[in-house]
Design an enzyme around this catalytic site. Structure first.
Site, PDB file in Angstrom:
ATOM      1  N   ALA A 248       0.686  -1.287   0.169  1.00  0.00           N
ATOM      2  CA  ALA A 248      -0.047  -0.075   0.074  1.00  0.00           C
ATOM      3  C   ALA A 248       0.694   1.287   0.014  1.00  0.00           C
ATOM      4  CB  ALA A 248      -0.930  -0.125   1.160  1.00  0.00           C
ATOM      5  N   ALA A 249       2.140   1.055  -0.090  1.00  0.00           N
ATOM      6  CA  ALA A 249       2.978   2.367  -0.332  1.00  0.00           C
ATOM      7  C   ALA A 249       2.866   3.191  -1.286  1.00  0.00           C
ATOM      8  CB  ALA A 249       4.484   2.153  -0.349  1.00  0.00           C
ATOM      9  N   GLY A 250       2.050   2.593  -2.484  1.00  0.00           N
ATOM     10  CA  GLY A 250       2.154   3.336  -3.945  1.00  0.00           C
ATOM     11  C   GLY A 250       0.421   3.907  -3.684  1.00  0.00           C
ATOM     12  N   ASP A 251      -0.305   3.188  -2.973  1.00  0.00           N
ATOM     13  CA  ASP A 251      -1.689   3.568  -2.549  1.00  0.00           C
ATOM     14  C   ASP A 251      -1.733   4.875  -1.843  1.00  0.00           C
ATOM     15  OD1 ASP A 251      -2.485   1.405  -4.264  1.00  0.00           O
ATOM     16  OD2 ASP A 251      -2.639   0.273  -2.376  1.00  0.00           O
TER      17      ASP A 251
END
Ligand code: RIB
Length: 315
Positions: A248-251
């Site tokens: 979820a880093a990109g999210d």
């Protein structure tokens, strides 16, 4: 503040930590297991909401226990899910996630109800699109649904931020309706059909811009991100942190970017804010449990300074 509408997936994440990923046919013992809320759409909606945005989230859940839990969770978060779709005879989306000792992950998603978020339903929620200022999309719902959202958003002159995750190729008529394309290196290569190691990072970004997108934000993991449009090209370095789980880093980056832009901030502030939010996310386990609040990001920014270097294309 402008209203953000996120349309996308909702998953229940089943997460096992492992020393290293298994090979084909191998059985290994996990180190720990836990369940948490995830899905790229839900993660981006929760991120934009926790990070201070005015957010509505449209997704599709099954009538099973995972779907009921998800609905309770979004309501407890205070997320506007007033146009959420619930369907019978299909399981809610799930993701099986392995996280290794380096904080890297591999994920198997079973879309279930996410695949029932149809173009026909999007036509029913046209008013929600018309009432928002920015529409945020990813690729865990049917491609035809993403196209329909873009067409309706374009008709109503709304900004579209598309995060092309998971990676896939895009039609010209879709890409021309995108204001902000957020991609990692793999996604940029898949869309452009070019290899970064062959033609270079900036040339791949140029290929995407030439197809009609206004702004490309290329996320580069530990190296930060690169933004290019017809006014600016800038490399924004990442913060140095100890990674625990990159899920979820990109999210979190996309949700944070949408939230900060919706407050009227420019690219420098918005990218710095998004980079800090995703840095915090990577230091925690799981998708939505790891998304920080706006206050946490502001405190992190006040304690960690870095210089925003102008992009050097020879790097
Ligand atoms: O981007 C991370 C997300 O991908 C996880 O939460 C998982 O549900 C998958 O959709």
């Amino acid at each position: 503040m402008c209203k953000i509408l996120v349309i996308g997936s909702s998953n229940t994440d089943l997460i096992a930590t492992v020393k290293s990923f298994p090979s084909a046919g191998e059985t290994i013992a996990g180190k720990s297991f836990f369940q948490a809320m995830g899905g790229k759409g839900a993660n981006q909606a929760v991120a934009a909401h926790r990070l201070g945005g005015d957010v509505q989230f449209i997704t599709c859940l099954g009538k099973d226990a995972n779907g009921q839990n998800a609905l309770k969770y979004y309501n407890a978060e205070g997320l506007d899910v007033s146009s959420l779709l619930i369907v019978g005879d299909v399981s809610s989306g799930t993701a099986m996630i392995l996280v290794d000792d380096n904080g890297e992950n591999c994920i198997v998603i079973t879309p279930g109800a996410n695949n029932m978020l149809s173009p026909a339903y999007i036509h029913k929620v046209e008013e929600d699109i018309a009432a928002s200022e920015m529409v945020v999309l990813q690729m865990e719902i049917p491609y035809e649904t993403v196209k329909t959202v873009c067409e309706i958003a374009h008709k109503h002159h709304k900004k579209v931020l598309l995060n092309v995750a998971p990676a896939r190729q895009l039609d010209d008529d879709l890409i021309q309706k995108i204001d902000i394309l957020v991609v990692n290196e793999t996604e940029a290569e898949t869309i452009s059909g070019e290899k970064i190691e062959v033609i270079g990072t900036e040339a791949v970004v140029d290929t995407l811009l030439a197809r009609g997108v206004n702004t490309v934000v290329l996320t580069l993991g530990k190296k930060g991100c690169l933004i290019k449009n017809n006014q600016t090209i800038k490399y924004v370095p990442a913060f140095v942190i100890e990674p625990l789980d990159s899920t979820a880093a990109g999210d979190t980056f996309c949700g944070a970017l949408a939230a900060e832009l919706s407050r009227g901030h420019g690219w420098d502030e918005a990218l710095n804010f998004a980079t800090a939010a995703s840095a915090i996310c990577v230091t925690r386990m799981g998708a939505q449990p790891s998304i920080p609040s706006e206050q946490e990001v502001r405190e992190f920014l006040s304690m960690h300074t870095k210089s925003n270097l102008e992009y050097d294309s020879n790097k």
